[in-house]
Design an enzyme around this catalytic site. Sequence first.
Site, mmCIF file in Angstrom:
data_model
loop_
_atom_site.group_PDB
_atom_site.id
_atom_site.type_symbol
_atom_site.label_atom_id
_atom_site.label_comp_id
_atom_site.label_asym_id
_atom_site.label_seq_id
_atom_site.Cartn_x
_atom_site.Cartn_y
_atom_site.Cartn_z
ATOM 1 N N CYS A 42 107.475 -18.591 82.090
ATOM 2 C CA CYS A 42 106.432 -19.339 81.387
ATOM 3 C C CYS A 42 107.021 -20.383 80.450
ATOM 4 C CB CYS A 42 105.537 -18.382 80.614
ATOM 5 S SG CYS A 42 104.222 -19.221 79.700
ATOM 6 N N CYS A 47 104.447 -22.318 82.731
ATOM 7 C CA CYS A 47 103.210 -22.806 82.135
ATOM 8 C C CYS A 47 103.412 -23.731 80.946
ATOM 9 C CB CYS A 47 102.310 -21.636 81.751
ATOM 10 S SG CYS A 47 103.138 -20.247 80.981
ATOM 11 N N LYS A 50 104.892 -27.176 82.202
ATOM 12 C CA LYS A 50 103.884 -27.728 83.109
ATOM 13 C C LYS A 50 102.686 -28.269 82.338
ATOM 14 C CE LYS A 50 101.407 -24.837 85.320
ATOM 15 N NZ LYS A 50 101.032 -23.725 86.230
ATOM 16 N N TYR A 178 96.799 -22.407 92.460
ATOM 17 C CA TYR A 178 96.735 -23.154 91.198
ATOM 18 C C TYR A 178 97.972 -24.005 90.977
ATOM 19 C CZ TYR A 178 99.765 -19.734 88.811
ATOM 20 O OH TYR A 178 100.819 -18.946 88.430
ATOM 21 N N GLU A 182 97.648 -28.024 90.506
ATOM 22 C CA GLU A 182 98.052 -28.587 89.216
ATOM 23 C C GLU A 182 99.097 -29.678 89.397
ATOM 24 O OE1 GLU A 182 97.160 -24.720 86.334
ATOM 25 O OE2 GLU A 182 99.170 -25.019 87.151
ATOM 26 N N HIS A 437 75.635 -29.642 68.887
ATOM 27 C CA HIS A 437 75.378 -30.931 69.540
ATOM 28 C C HIS A 437 76.058 -32.078 68.790
ATOM 29 C CE1 HIS A 437 73.079 -33.781 71.946
ATOM 30 N NE2 HIS A 437 72.791 -34.438 70.817
ATOM 31 N N GLU A 442 77.769 -26.964 74.602
ATOM 32 C CA GLU A 442 76.387 -26.591 74.349
ATOM 33 C C GLU A 442 75.623 -26.305 75.635
ATOM 34 O OE1 GLU A 442 73.613 -29.669 72.911
ATOM 35 O OE2 GLU A 442 75.155 -31.145 73.379
#
Length: 448
Positions: A42, A47, A50, A178, A182, A437, A442
């Site tokens: 990682c 990760c 990346k 993935y 990616e 908002h 939302e």
Amino acid sequence: MTYDYDLFVIGAGSGGTRAARVSAAYGARVAVAEEYRVGGTCVIRGCVPKKLLIYGAHFAEDLKDAKRFGWNVPEQPDFSWSVLRDNVMEEVDRINGAYTNTLNSNGVDIILSRAVVTGPNEVTLSDGRKVTAERILIAVGAHPAIPDCPGAEHGITSNEVFHLDTIPKRILIAGAGYIANEFAGIFHQFGAHVILINRTDVILRGYDESIRDRLLQISMTKGLEFRFNAGFEGIDKGEDGCLTVRMKGHEPAVVDMVMFATGRIPNTTGLGLDSAGVELDANGAVIVNEDNQSTCPSIYAVGDVTNRVQLTPVAIREGQAFADNTYGGKSVRVDYDNIPAAVFSHPPMAGVGMTEAQARQTLGSVKVYTSDFRPMKNVLAGRNERALYKMICDGDTDRIVGLHMIGPDVPEILQAAAIAVKARLTKADFDATIALHPTMAEELVLMR
């Protein structure tokens, strides 16, 4: 019997580091062996670097959009791959140092050497030295799979991609998970023509069908090329350095680089686990029980090497649970239900809980709510790309059993929403929450 250590950890990645640090904090005598660099996949080649490349790649779209927001941006902004690459590697070095300092500060002995199991309570280091321990924890992770085909040596994997000299003009990525999607987004944003090939006709198997179909649609609109039902046959390298990729069912593709992203294999080959009676599954993963214990009572395993859920936070939880149970006097087991996951594609995807198909198969009565909208930023930027949020509820109890999203920043939004799914909240609980908002998040409380 007197041992050199209470615990010997093989592998200083996320799971191994957490287990070593916490066990030492509980008072155990701990050593960790790492043959490459402290931090594991990682931090060093996964990760973290990346995600930094993904941030860098996203500026390609942000700079185009900036014009609509009043910024005077050159038509062809100058990009330096070497600057980004070197800065990313500098950050990797910093985190590597932080991991090392954490282990040192907790009194863990770091042994920069390959360690091989040579008995239920013994490991042998690369210099021949033997070390004994009451318990051994296997946390060696996994490595990218490389297809067994002619010319495979001409391809690269995610391990090498962070050290490229230049960005290729044409790249073929084998895979549809993935990692493939990616890096497809990264290379495309950096100006490469990207071809993804997959042996089936489905990308991102296991993710909600509506969400992954939306990513496929957006990716194709942007110019990424997909070739489905394409069996990989081999790679031929020409005198000009170009690579010709042969595949079943399609014409050959001529590219400058080939990247394999076809899964990951546990790093158990040559680890000597058979010497201690540790059983492996058909994929080479260590078989463990709910307490991370292997078929040898003194040997445990956490993280990708067990091939349960190959995610860094899961490895960390498993390492923590091992330390708590073994040296902390606690009784802890990792709950593998409702683990949130994200794909940092362009745009990103995120999801937690059941997909619609899984819910219909498991529950029978299901209610599905969706919000398909154009984010405010995309409207002013003149970008037609739409976000899709999907909420899946048990038709009988109104409990939310799944949330799946694609759009800007959805991984950041989902982390909080995943708590609601884990807490078994209902659609009524979301409806009762006043919207914040104007935000994209939302939409989660406005679905009707």
